[in-house]
Design an enzyme around this catalytic site. Structure first.
Site, PDB file in Angstrom:
ATOM      1  N   ARG A  26      58.107  23.592  21.679  1.00  0.00           N
ATOM      2  CA  ARG A  26      57.828  23.402  20.252  1.00  0.00           C
ATOM      3  C   ARG A  26      59.169  23.288  19.533  1.00  0.00           C
ATOM      4  O   ARG A  26      60.127  24.004  19.861  1.00  0.00           O
ATOM      5  CB  ARG A  26      57.033  24.582  19.668  1.00  0.00           C
ATOM      6  N   HIS A  85      57.118  13.742  21.314  1.00  0.00           N
ATOM      7  CA  HIS A  85      56.009  14.599  21.758  1.00  0.00           C
ATOM      8  C   HIS A  85      55.087  13.859  22.729  1.00  0.00           C
ATOM      9  O   HIS A  85      53.876  13.790  22.540  1.00  0.00           O
ATOM     10  CB  HIS A  85      55.218  15.134  20.554  1.00  0.00           C
ATOM     11  N   GLU A 116      58.787  17.499  13.019  1.00  0.00           N
ATOM     12  CA  GLU A 116      58.212  16.298  13.647  1.00  0.00           C
ATOM     13  C   GLU A 116      56.962  15.778  12.962  1.00  0.00           C
ATOM     14  O   GLU A 116      56.628  14.602  13.094  1.00  0.00           O
ATOM     15  CB  GLU A 116      57.924  16.540  15.135  1.00  0.00           C
TER      16      GLU A 116
HETATM   17  P1  NAI Z   1      51.602  29.616  28.929  1.00  0.00           P
HETATM   18  O1  NAI Z   1      50.915  30.476  27.930  1.00  0.00           O
HETATM   19  O2  NAI Z   1      50.981  29.393  30.260  1.00  0.00           O
HETATM   20  O3  NAI Z   1      53.092  30.155  29.170  1.00  0.00           O
HETATM   21  C1  NAI Z   1      53.939  30.600  28.170  1.00  0.00           C
HETATM   22  C2  NAI Z   1      54.849  31.636  28.792  1.00  0.00           C
HETATM   23  O4  NAI Z   1      55.801  32.016  27.802  1.00  0.00           O
HETATM   24  C3  NAI Z   1      54.116  32.907  29.245  1.00  0.00           C
HETATM   25  O5  NAI Z   1      54.474  33.236  30.563  1.00  0.00           O
HETATM   26  C4  NAI Z   1      54.587  33.957  28.248  1.00  0.00           C
HETATM   27  O6  NAI Z   1      54.665  35.266  28.795  1.00  0.00           O
HETATM   28  C5  NAI Z   1      55.952  33.417  27.910  1.00  0.00           C
HETATM   29  N1  NAI Z   1      56.498  33.983  26.684  1.00  0.00           N
HETATM   30  C6  NAI Z   1      55.841  34.462  25.603  1.00  0.00           C
HETATM   31  N2  NAI Z   1      56.712  34.948  24.704  1.00  0.00           N
HETATM   32  C7  NAI Z   1      57.941  34.795  25.257  1.00  0.00           C
HETATM   33  C8  NAI Z   1      59.246  35.125  24.828  1.00  0.00           C
HETATM   34  N3  NAI Z   1      59.449  35.746  23.650  1.00  0.00           N
HETATM   35  N4  NAI Z   1      60.281  34.808  25.620  1.00  0.00           N
HETATM   36  C9  NAI Z   1      60.070  34.210  26.824  1.00  0.00           C
HETATM   37  N5  NAI Z   1      58.865  33.887  27.286  1.00  0.00           N
HETATM   38  C10 NAI Z   1      57.820  34.170  26.514  1.00  0.00           C
HETATM   39  O7  NAI Z   1      51.843  28.223  28.172  1.00  0.00           O
HETATM   40  P2  NAI Z   1      52.153  26.815  28.830  1.00  0.00           P
HETATM   41  O8  NAI Z   1      50.889  26.101  29.107  1.00  0.00           O
HETATM   42  O9  NAI Z   1      53.137  26.976  29.921  1.00  0.00           O
HETATM   43  O10 NAI Z   1      52.843  26.055  27.604  1.00  0.00           O
HETATM   44  C11 NAI Z   1      54.086  26.463  27.073  1.00  0.00           C
HETATM   45  C12 NAI Z   1      54.310  25.760  25.760  1.00  0.00           C
HETATM   46  O11 NAI Z   1      54.496  24.356  26.014  1.00  0.00           O
HETATM   47  C13 NAI Z   1      53.092  25.793  24.787  1.00  0.00           C
HETATM   48  O12 NAI Z   1      53.133  26.963  23.990  1.00  0.00           O
HETATM   49  C14 NAI Z   1      53.284  24.561  23.969  1.00  0.00           C
HETATM   50  O13 NAI Z   1      53.980  24.915  22.801  1.00  0.00           O
HETATM   51  C15 NAI Z   1      54.168  23.653  24.826  1.00  0.00           C
HETATM   52  N6  NAI Z   1      53.505  22.405  25.188  1.00  0.00           N
HETATM   53  C16 NAI Z   1      54.127  21.211  24.895  1.00  0.00           C
HETATM   54  C17 NAI Z   1      53.553  20.003  25.240  1.00  0.00           C
HETATM   55  C18 NAI Z   1      54.208  18.688  24.979  1.00  0.00           C
HETATM   56  O14 NAI Z   1      53.550  17.630  25.068  1.00  0.00           O
HETATM   57  N7  NAI Z   1      55.489  18.640  24.655  1.00  0.00           N
HETATM   58  C19 NAI Z   1      52.233  19.961  25.902  1.00  0.00           C
HETATM   59  C20 NAI Z   1      51.699  21.271  26.230  1.00  0.00           C
HETATM   60  C21 NAI Z   1      52.305  22.435  25.849  1.00  0.00           C
END
Ligand code: NAI
Length: 331
Positions: A236, A297, A265
Site C-alpha cells: 500500500r 497497482h 494513487e
Molecule cells: P496477509 O494478511 O496474509 O499478510 C500480512 C502480513 O503482514 C501478516 O503476516 C501480518 O502478521 C504482517 N504484519 C501485520 N502488521 C505488521 C507490522 N506492523 N510489521 C510487519 N508485518 C506486519 O496479507 P497478504 O495477502 O500477504 O497481503 C499483504 C498486503 O498486500 C495487503 O495488505 C495489501 O495491502 C497488499 N496487496 C497489494 C496488491 C497489489 O495489487 N499491489 C494485491 C493484494 C494485496
C-alpha cells in the site's frame, strides 16, 4: 428477488469477469465507473450490495448514506480493507466481506518483476533496441544471487515472495509481528525491523497498511539502510513517506525504488491521463528519476487472480443473500 449489486470503480475487465461468472448466480449487477465516496454514495439507492475496490473511499459519511439507502453488504473485491471504516459499518449493521487471498503469486511475481526490471533495466533496453541503439552504456546491473533480501510482512504474499526469491540464491531476512515457522524451516531468518533495514540490499514490503505500518519507510528508517538499497512496494502506498523517499533518492541513499502503489494513487492510478496535465508534483518528481519504476497497482492483475477475485466475491454475496455464515467477513 434478485440481489441488486452496485459495482463501483468498474473497468471493462471487471464487468467482463462479473458477467461471465454471474451466469452461475444470476445477480442483478449495475456497473458504475465512478469511485464510491460520500458524494457518489447516493447512487446506491435501492441496492442491496456495493462492490468496491482499493481506491473507493468507504468512510463514515459514505457508510451513513449506504445505510440510509438500505445497503446491507460491502463486498471488497480486494484483500486490503484500509479504505473501509469497519467500525462505522458495524455501527450501521452493514457487513463487510473481502477476498482474503486470490493469488499471492500474482503480487509476489510482480514484486520480482520490479526487482529484475530495475536491476537489469530491460525497460530501457527494449526502447533502445527499438531505436537501433545497441549500446550497453549504463545498462549494468548486479547479480541478485547472494544478495540479502529483507521482507517486511510474511503473510500470504510475503511468504510466496520469499519462496520465489529463494530460487535466486539469496539470503532472506524478514520481519513480521508473527513469525511463519514454515519459512523458518526454509532458512528464512527473522530479525527485528531495524535489523532488516540495516542489513538488506533489497527490501520488499508485504505488510498491510495500518497505524503501525504507515510511513514505515521514512527519513529515520531510510537513514539506517544500506547505501544504494533497493526498495520495492507492492503493498500500500502509505507505507512509504514519499517526500522522504524522494530525499533518499536525491542523496543517493536509495539506489532503486520500485512501486506498484502510491499514497495519493486514487487521483491517478487505473486511468489514462496521457492527455491531461498531471498536478501531482510528488509523482512527477518520482517519475523523473532514472532509478524509479512505477506501475499503477497492477500487481494483482493476472487472469488467475481475476477469476479468483470474481468467484470469491460472487460466493461472498451468495452467502449474504442466503443469510449463511460469511467466511470472508472483515470484523
Ligand atoms: P496477509 O494478511 O496474509 O499478510 C500480512 C502480513 O503482514 C501478516 O503476516 C501480518 O502478521 C504482517 N504484519 C501485520 N502488521 C505488521 C507490522 N506492523 N510489521 C510487519 N508485518 C506486519 O496479507 P497478504 O495477502 O500477504 O497481503 C499483504 C498486503 O498486500 C495487503 O495488505 C495489501 O495491502 C497488499 N496487496 C497489494 C496488491 C497489489 O495489487 N499491489 C494485491 C493484494 C494485496
Amino acid at each position: 428477488m434478485k440481489m441488486k449489486i452496485a459495482v463501483f470503480s468498474t473497468k471493462s475487465y471487471d464487468q467482463h469477469y462479473f458477467e461471465k461468472y454471474n451466469q452461475d448466480y444470476d445477480f442483478n449487477f449495475s456497473f458504475f465507473e465512478t469511485n464510491l465516496h460520500a458524494d457518489t454514495a447516493n447512487l446506491t439507492d435501492g441496492f442491496d450490495v456495493v462492490c468496491v475496490f482499493v481506491n473507493d473511499i468507504v468512510d463514515e459519511k459514505t457508510i451513513e448514506i449506504l445505510s440510509n439507502n438500505g445497503v446491507g453488504l460491502i463486498a471488497l473485491r480486494c484483500a486490503g480493507f484500509n479504505n473501509v471504516d469497519i467500525e462505522s459499518a458495524k455501527k450501521h449493521e452493514i457487513k463487510v466481506v473481502r477476498v482474503p487471498t486470490y493469488s499471492p503469486e500474482a503480487v509476489a511475481e510482480h514484486a520480482m518483476a520490479l526487482i529484475l526490471t530495475l536491476n537489469r533495466k530491460t525497460h530501457k533496453a527494449y526502447n533502445r533496441v527499438r531505436e537501433g541503439n545497441f549500446s550497453l552504456k549504463n545498462l549494468i546491473g548486479f547479480n541478485v544471487h547472494k544478495k540479502t533480501v529483507g521482507v517486511i510482512g510474511t503473510g500470504q504474499i510475503g511468504a510466496t515472495f520469499c519462496k520465489v526469491i529463494k530460487g535466486f540464491g539469496c539470503r532472506i531476512i524478514a520481519f513480521d509481528i508473527s513469525e511463519n515457522s514454515e519459512l523458518k524451516e526454509l532458512g528464512i531468518e527473522y530479525l527485528s525491523l531495524e535489523g532488516v533495514f540495516k542489513q538488506a540490499d533489497i527490501i520488499s514490503l508485504h505488510c498491510p497498511l495500518n497505524e503501525n505500518t504507515k510511513h514505515i519507510i521514512d527519513k529515520a528508517s531510510i537513514a539506517t539502510m544500506k547505501e544504494g538499497v533497493m526498495i520495492i512496494n507492492t503493498s500500500r502506498g502509505a507505507l512509504i513517506n514519499t517526500p522522504d523517499a524522494i530525499d533518499g533518492l536525491t542523496n543517493k541513499k536509495i539506489g532503486y525504488l520500485g512501486i506498484d502503489v502510491y499514497e495519493q494513487e486514487e487521483n491517478l492510478f487505473f486511468e489514462d491521463l496521457s492527455e491531461r496535465i498531471i498536478q501531482d508534483e510528488l509523482i512527477l518528481r518520482l517519475m523523473s528519476f532514472p532509478n524509479v519504476l512505477i506501475t499503477s497497482h497492477q500487481a494483482f492483475f493476472t487472469k488467475e487472480a481475476m477469476v479468483e477475485i470474481t468467484t470469491t466475491t460472487l460466493e461472498n454475496i451468495h452467502a449474504f443473500a442466503k443469510s449463511k455464515a460469511l467466511e470472508n467477513e472483515v470484523k
